[in-house]
Design a protein around this motif. Sequence first.
Motif, PDB file in Angstrom:
ATOM      1  N   ARG A  40       1.879   1.230  -3.769  1.00 37.51           N
ATOM      2  CA  ARG A  40       0.760   1.410  -4.719  1.00 37.51           C
ATOM      3  C   ARG A  40      -0.383   1.811  -3.780  1.00 37.51           C
ATOM      4  NH1 ARG A  40       0.442  -4.847  -7.196  1.00 37.51           N
ATOM      5  NH2 ARG A  40      -1.091  -3.701  -8.654  1.00 37.51           N
ATOM      6  N   PRO A  41      -0.301   3.137  -3.663  1.00 33.43           N
ATOM      7  CA  PRO A  41      -1.332   3.708  -2.522  1.00 33.43           C
ATOM      8  C   PRO A  41      -2.831   3.357  -3.010  1.00 33.43           C
ATOM      9  CG  PRO A  41       0.055   5.355  -3.267  1.00 33.43           C
ATOM     10  CD  PRO A  41       0.521   4.087  -3.952  1.00 33.43           C
ATOM     11  N   LYS A  91       0.752  -1.245  -0.120  1.00 34.55           N
ATOM     12  CA  LYS A  91      -0.063   0.104  -0.106  1.00 34.55           C
ATOM     13  C   LYS A  91       0.945   1.284  -0.014  1.00 34.55           C
ATOM     14  CE  LYS A  91      -3.932  -2.171   1.852  1.00 34.55           C
ATOM     15  NZ  LYS A  91      -5.289  -2.144   2.905  1.00 34.55           N
ATOM     16  N   ARG A  92       2.073   1.211   0.586  1.00 39.74           N
ATOM     17  CA  ARG A  92       2.828   2.317   0.328  1.00 39.74           C
ATOM     18  C   ARG A  92       3.392   2.624  -1.208  1.00 39.74           C
ATOM     19  NH1 ARG A  92       5.391   0.054   5.107  1.00 39.74           N
ATOM     20  NH2 ARG A  92       7.152  -0.732   3.840  1.00 39.74           N
TER      21      ARG A  92
END
Length: 251
Positions: free
Chosen positions: A248-249, A245-246
């Motif tokens: 690929r937000p 998630k960092r």
Amino acid sequence: MNAPFPELLNGKTEAELRVQLADFYHLVSYLGWTELIFNHISVRIPGPDHVYLVNPFGLHYDEVTPDNLVKVGVDGKLVEDNDYKANPAGFALHGVIHQHRPDVGCVAHTHTTPISAITLKESGFEHDSFYGAQLYGRVAYHAFEGITLYDDERERMLASLGDKNVLVLRNHGIAVAEADIPTTFMLLWTVQRAAEIQCAANALPGANTSLPPAIMEKCATDAQRLIEKASFAQLLFDAMVRKMKRDRPAH
């Protein structure tokens, strides 16, 4: 047989499992293990019925969301309509495992290049590497019968799997089955690493260093103990979701 779901899936609700399963799909894409719109990861829903969640057919893993996961029975038919369909090639393998293995909450099927290469070899997985040794005594094999579309293959796949956690579908790919989503992810990662290392090692000249069975068995036992007692699988899954998630937000 009905599974003791509070223990099996850590007491998670369907809504929580939907979020976690969508994260699993995104992780497989993030790590490059997808096969276009094909393959499946499923999780059984808590309750007395043999119902599970799986990806909508026709969507890339990046497009899977908690809301669009489809709910199907062990016959592969939709239990609830959400305008998507399930892949008919998934029900035979996933449905029969969820129906007859009460210790299994999650099943993942992939055929990455290293894994598919290993499935072509008569000897299958070797257990002399760090990751291969962790799979010692946990791998079963099933002869290739074509695309897994047919009802009559279900019982044969179940018989091939037995009480193991990794089913090598010869000439095809693998299915891994564990109690919950994080443990299934860690097992899939271990199988992938074992396949990568085996392919690389066997491409080099010279003999591999063999491990004695007692050491392989100890390695496999210790790996399971670290998962069960020290929460290695949960820690790994959560860390990889945070990293994804960092990077690929949107996920």
